[in-house]
Write an enzyme that holds these catalytic residues in place. Structure first.
Site, short mmCIF file in Angstrom:
data_model
loop_
_atom_site.label_atom_id
_atom_site.label_comp_id
_atom_site.label_asym_id
_atom_site.label_seq_id
_atom_site.Cartn_x
_atom_site.Cartn_y
_atom_site.Cartn_z
N GLU A 69 0.82 -1.21 0.00
CA GLU A 69 0.00 0.00 0.00
C GLU A 69 0.86 1.26 0.00
O GLU A 69 0.54 2.23 -0.68
CB GLU A 69 -0.96 0.01 1.19
CG GLU A 69 -2.09 -1.01 1.09
CD GLU A 69 -2.97 -0.81 -0.14
OE1 GLU A 69 -2.94 0.28 -0.73
OE2 GLU A 69 -3.67 -1.76 -0.51
N ASP A 82 -9.58 5.75 -2.51
CA ASP A 82 -8.41 6.20 -3.28
C ASP A 82 -8.92 6.84 -4.57
O ASP A 82 -10.12 7.08 -4.71
CB ASP A 82 -7.48 5.02 -3.58
CG ASP A 82 -8.07 4.10 -4.62
OD1 ASP A 82 -9.31 4.03 -4.73
OD2 ASP A 82 -7.31 3.45 -5.34
N CYS A 98 -25.54 2.68 -12.60
CA CYS A 98 -24.62 3.81 -12.80
C CYS A 98 -25.34 5.02 -13.38
O CYS A 98 -25.81 5.01 -14.53
CB CYS A 98 -23.47 3.41 -13.73
SG CYS A 98 -22.24 4.73 -13.94
N TYR A 138 -6.25 6.92 3.76
CA TYR A 138 -6.42 5.83 2.81
C TYR A 138 -5.72 4.56 3.27
O TYR A 138 -6.31 3.48 3.32
CB TYR A 138 -5.93 6.21 1.40
CG TYR A 138 -5.75 4.95 0.59
CD1 TYR A 138 -6.85 4.29 0.08
CD2 TYR A 138 -4.49 4.35 0.46
CE1 TYR A 138 -6.72 3.07 -0.57
CE2 TYR A 138 -4.35 3.14 -0.19
CZ TYR A 138 -5.46 2.50 -0.71
OH TYR A 138 -5.34 1.30 -1.33
N CYS A 157 -17.56 0.20 -20.15
CA CYS A 157 -18.87 0.12 -19.49
C CYS A 157 -19.62 -1.17 -19.84
O CYS A 157 -20.42 -1.65 -19.04
CB CYS A 157 -19.70 1.35 -19.84
SG CYS A 157 -18.93 2.89 -19.28
N CYS A 180 -13.60 0.75 -14.97
CA CYS A 180 -14.06 2.13 -14.83
C CYS A 180 -12.85 3.06 -14.88
O CYS A 180 -12.58 3.82 -13.96
CB CYS A 180 -14.83 2.29 -13.52
SG CYS A 180 -15.78 3.82 -13.39
#
Length: 358
Positions: A55, A156, A224, A138, A215, A208
């Site tokens: 991370e 994030d 969405c 985060y 999509c 995305c």
DNA sequence: AAAGCGTGGGG
DNA sequence: TCCCCAAGCTT
């Protein structure tokens, strides 16, 4: 008629975490720091050290860039205790090239805090993690969720984009951050929160995406709002950035007759803090002062080193000289040829070295 | 709290 | 060539 009703309910129904988890079970990326489905099925538990390390490395950094550094770090320092015991210079050298070097300094501070204050065991709560150096909102949430399967809200850049599109939110970032965080919080499930956190980020990274989102492959296309409105390509909105000025500088590459190079360790704070580099001028928009670190016959290399940092472009004039054994530098220290490794330098310094050759 | 802080890849 | 972007944190 049935088609119309189904279409409308798709638009109005909220997104379901379970639909995303189902997608994740089929499409999760295989990553060095991520347990394989087989391991998970066998009951293997994630290693908080590896989750935390990944991370931190992934902060503002692409998966592709992180992979080899993660493998090198975990091979060399398999545990947080081992990392805590490593000399600063070795860790900074191993981080060289990855960027944002404050992360490496905080990485060591954090490892040493875990080793000395927590018995070598990472805290398993949001608050405990958040108190450690280099762990912000985060990363604390991500480690709590992924390593300890806690239902923390992980936000994030991927999650911001997914939420902005899901809710057709047109308020620009970073202003929209609290709204997008609230949307993310409303969706965070109590079941499989660790997988869910990774699933939203994988969705943002592979489907995305900022440009050319896929999509047609999205498990959340139905709910969405941006898809319904046709606005997905405009979202998330961002406040425009300033363009970068160009700064000028000089780097002095002195080679002693025995092959040693004159290097200096940069101050702990500021640009490239704590890293090795060539002595040189300040970098500013006005032409630099002449201030060689050692008396010599300096020759200017014909080509400049060009490099772009977060907030400015740099044009670096590279000068080089051969100096005798008995001459003392005003700045820096000579590094013996068998000790010198250009890979231990930050990228801009490697570029300067490459111009001088070998 | 806005600005400082790296780098490499892609359009 | 240029800008955008990538699992943000610190001061």
């Amino acid at each position: 008629m049935w088609q119309t009703i189904k279409g409308m309910s798709d638009v109005c129904d909220p997104a379901r975490p379970r639909d995303l988890l189902h997608w994740y079970d089929r499409h999760a990326r295989v990553l060095p720091w991520r347990l394989s489905p087989a391991d998970r099925a066998a009951g293997v538990v994630p290693d908080p050290y590896r989750i935390w390390l990944s991370e931190v490395m992934l902060q503002q950094t692409t998966v592709a860039a992180v992979k080899e550094y993660f493998l090198a770090f975990t091979a060399r320092w398999p545990t947080v205790t081992a990392l805590a015991a490593a000399p600063d210079a070795e860790v900074m050298a191993a981080w060289a090239g990855l960027g944002y070097y404050a992360r490496a300094r905080n990485l060591l501070k954090c490892a040493r805090a875990v080793a000395s204050d927590h018995g070598g065991v990472f805290p398993d709560t949001l608050e405990g993690l958040r108190a450690l150096p280099g762990i912000g909102p985060y990363t604390a949430a991500a480690v709590a969720a992924i390593a300890f399967d806690r239902p923390e809200v992980v936000v994030d850049g991927n999650v911001e984009r997914v939420m902005a599109r899901l809710h057709d939110e047109h308020m620009p970032l970073p202003q929209a951050k609290p709204v997008l965080t609230a949307h993310a919080a409303a969706l965070t499930p109590q079941t499989r929160p660790g997988d869910y956190a990774q699933a939203v980020m994988d969705l943002g990274a592979t489907v995305c995406t900022p440009r050319n989102p896929l999509c047609g492959l999205c498990p959340w296309r139905g709910p969405c709002a941006a898809w319904a409105a046709g606005t997905q390509l405009e979202l998330p909105k961002k406040t425009p950035k300033k363009r970068k000025p160009t700064r000028l500088g000089i780097a002095y590459l002195a080679r002693r007759v025995d092959g040693a190079w004159l290097l200096e360790q940069r101050p702990d704070s500021g640009l490239l803090g704590g890293m090795l580099g060539w002595p040189g001028s300040d970098w500013s928009e006005t032409p630099p002062e002449e201030a060689p670190p050692i008396r010599a016959e300096w020759k200017t290399v014909s080509e400049e080193a060009r490099h772009t940092f977060t907030h400015f472009h740099l044009r670096l004039v590279v000068r080089t000289a051969l100096v005798p054994m008995d001459r003392a530098p005003a700045r820096g220290m000579f590094v013996e040829p068998d000790t010198f490794d250009p890979e231990a330098l930050p990228t801009v310094m490697r570029k300067a070295f490459a111009l001088v050759g070998r």
